[in-house]
Write an enzyme that holds these catalytic residues in place. Structure first.
Site, PDB file in Angstrom:
ATOM      1  CG  HIS A  18       3.179   4.957  17.502  1.00 52.16           C
ATOM      2  ND1 HIS A  18       3.139   5.898  18.507  1.00 52.16           N
ATOM      3  CD2 HIS A  18       3.896   3.919  17.972  1.00 52.16           C
ATOM      4  CE1 HIS A  18       3.820   5.428  19.535  1.00 52.16           C
ATOM      5  NE2 HIS A  18       4.282   4.239  19.249  1.00 52.16           N
TER       6      HIS A  18
ATOM      7  CG  ASP B 162       6.191  -3.780  17.072  1.00 49.34           C
ATOM      8  OD1 ASP B 162       7.044  -4.348  17.757  1.00 49.34           O
ATOM      9  OD2 ASP B 162       5.325  -3.033  17.540  1.00 49.34           O
TER      10      ASP B 162
END
Ligand code: COA
Length: 378
Positions: A263, A314
């Site tokens: 991320h 996700d």
């Protein structure tokens, strides 16, 4: 470099490009808040409809305000007949994200208020868009499979109507709450790429539909919302628990990016992943098919051990949706069905205090070249 330009920051990492009261990510502590409320608190207790109200109004609704919003969403959720025709005309082989981008663009053509830039009209458009996204997705899913679309049922939540119009059957409570929590978790995430795209478009004082089309095109990419579909593709390709570790090691050896990990902002657990991991586990146990959860967990262990990368939002959303029997190419559209609430909140915020977003580029090309006539070029 021109004297007034700064040195470029690759990917705008760490650059603060807007002020916002909508949500905040603390990447060091792994905290996410929506308008002051911690995501863990909201995921446990709030419904998606409450979150929509919160993002648009920066406070939680009273019971009557919530009921009014639900009614507005219910009234707005039916698609215009021209949009039904358009969805039928789209090839069944089209990617649902391409379909969504196209249909949302077309929605503007049948909205008499599309160009009305008053805040009241923009809020009504935000309602219509948020109400219609899930129905567009499920209508396409049915039509491409030769089934008749199912009209949304008044009285069902957005999550309930997503499942109802997808399957044409009364959704069960666990599935409905799972989708509801997933929608809560995906609703907003500060200045992520698609929200930034929406704000850039809105900041030119273009209309809300145009801003949302920009956002959909941006969400689709595999480094952003498209990652959840990438995760399930990988899991299906790996196929079994014992294949996970060699597959991951091979991917790293080939310098491949593994979808669902890493991320830009979080340096620790993504707080949204905590809830999705648990929902994936519980759904696996409930259906008696724990394989996808087990494989995901193994993958998470190996990726952490080898590269110190954390699972992002996700990663476990993939096995969660798969356990609910949702077609894999609808995973990213579900993300969009949630994020439309955040996108519209940011567009409204941008309009309320607008300045054109126009950064600079650090020019790294040549200078002072002399024009060479066409016939003289080698
Ligand atoms: N798999 C393998 N390696 C990864 C990785 C992943 N998913 N994510 C990051 N890395 C590695 C990079 O290769 C890089 O290594 P290096 O320094 O040796 O070159 C390092 O970690 C930093 O990654 P970088 O790509 O520069 O980070 P970023 O902030 O630009 O990108 C993402 C962030 C999310 C785009 C990136 O982590 C990624 O591509 N993840 C997979 C896609 C995904 O799940 N997207 C959804 C995000 S919610």
């Amino acid at each position: 470099m021109s004297s007034d330009a700064n040195v470029a920051k690759a990917g705008l990492e760490g650059v603060v490009a807007a002020q916002s009261s909508i949500s905040d990510v603390n990447g060091i502590e792994g905290r996410l808040i929506y308008a002051g409320y911690d995501i863990h608190d909201l995921a446990r207790h709030a419904t998606f409809e409450e979150i929509i109200y919160l993002l648009w109004n920066l406070r939680l609704p009273t019971r009557s305000e919530l009921n009014e919003l639900k009614q507005q969403i219910s009234q707005a959720s039916q698609l215009p007949p021209e949009i039904h025709q358009l969805i039928r005309a789209i090839p069944a082989t089209a990617s649902p994200m391409d379909m969504l981008r196209t249909v949302v663009s077309a929605l503007a053509l049948y909205d008499a208020e599309a160009g009305d830039m008053s805040s009241a009209a923009n809020l009504r458009k935000a309602v219509r868009l948020t109400a219609r996204f899930p129905i567009i997705v499920t209508t396409f899913q049915r039509v491409r499979n030769g089934l008749e679309p199912v009209e949304p049922r008044p009285g069902l939540s957005i999550a309930g109507n997503f499942l109802y119009t997808l399957n044409g059957a009364e959704p069960d409570e666990v599935a409905t709450r799972t989708i509801d929590v997933a929608l809560v978790l995906h609703a907003d995430h500060e200045l992520n790429a698609s929200t930034f795209a929406a704000r850039v478009t809105a900041a030119t004082l273009s209309d809300m539909y145009s801003a949302i089309v920009s956002a959909i095109g941006t969400l689709k990419g595999p480094l952003h919302g498209g990652a959840n579909e990438g995760v399930i593709k990988n899991l299906l390709e790996i196929g079994s628990l014992e294949n996970v570790e060699p597959w991951v090691l091979n991917a790293f050896a080939n310098k491949a990016k593994i979808m669902g990990f890493g991320h830009r902002v979080y340096r620790t657990e993504d707080p949204r992943a905590t809830h999705l991991r648990e929902m994936s586990r519980q759904l696996g146990e409930r259906t008696g098919e724990t394989k996808w959860y087990d494989m995901s967990q193994r993958m998470e262990e190996v990726v952490k051990r080898e590269k110190h990368l954390n699972a992002n939002v996700d990663f476990y959303s993939a096995s969660t949706y798969y356990a609910l029997g949702i077609p894999t190419d609808l995973f990213t559209p579900i993300f969009a069905c949630s994020r439309i609430s955040g996108w519209t909140a940011h567009v409204l915020e941008q309009y309320a205090s607008n300045r054109l977003i126009r950064p600079r580029a650090e020019y790294v090309g040549p200078r002072d070249l002399q024009y060479v006539p066409l016939d003289e070029r080698a």
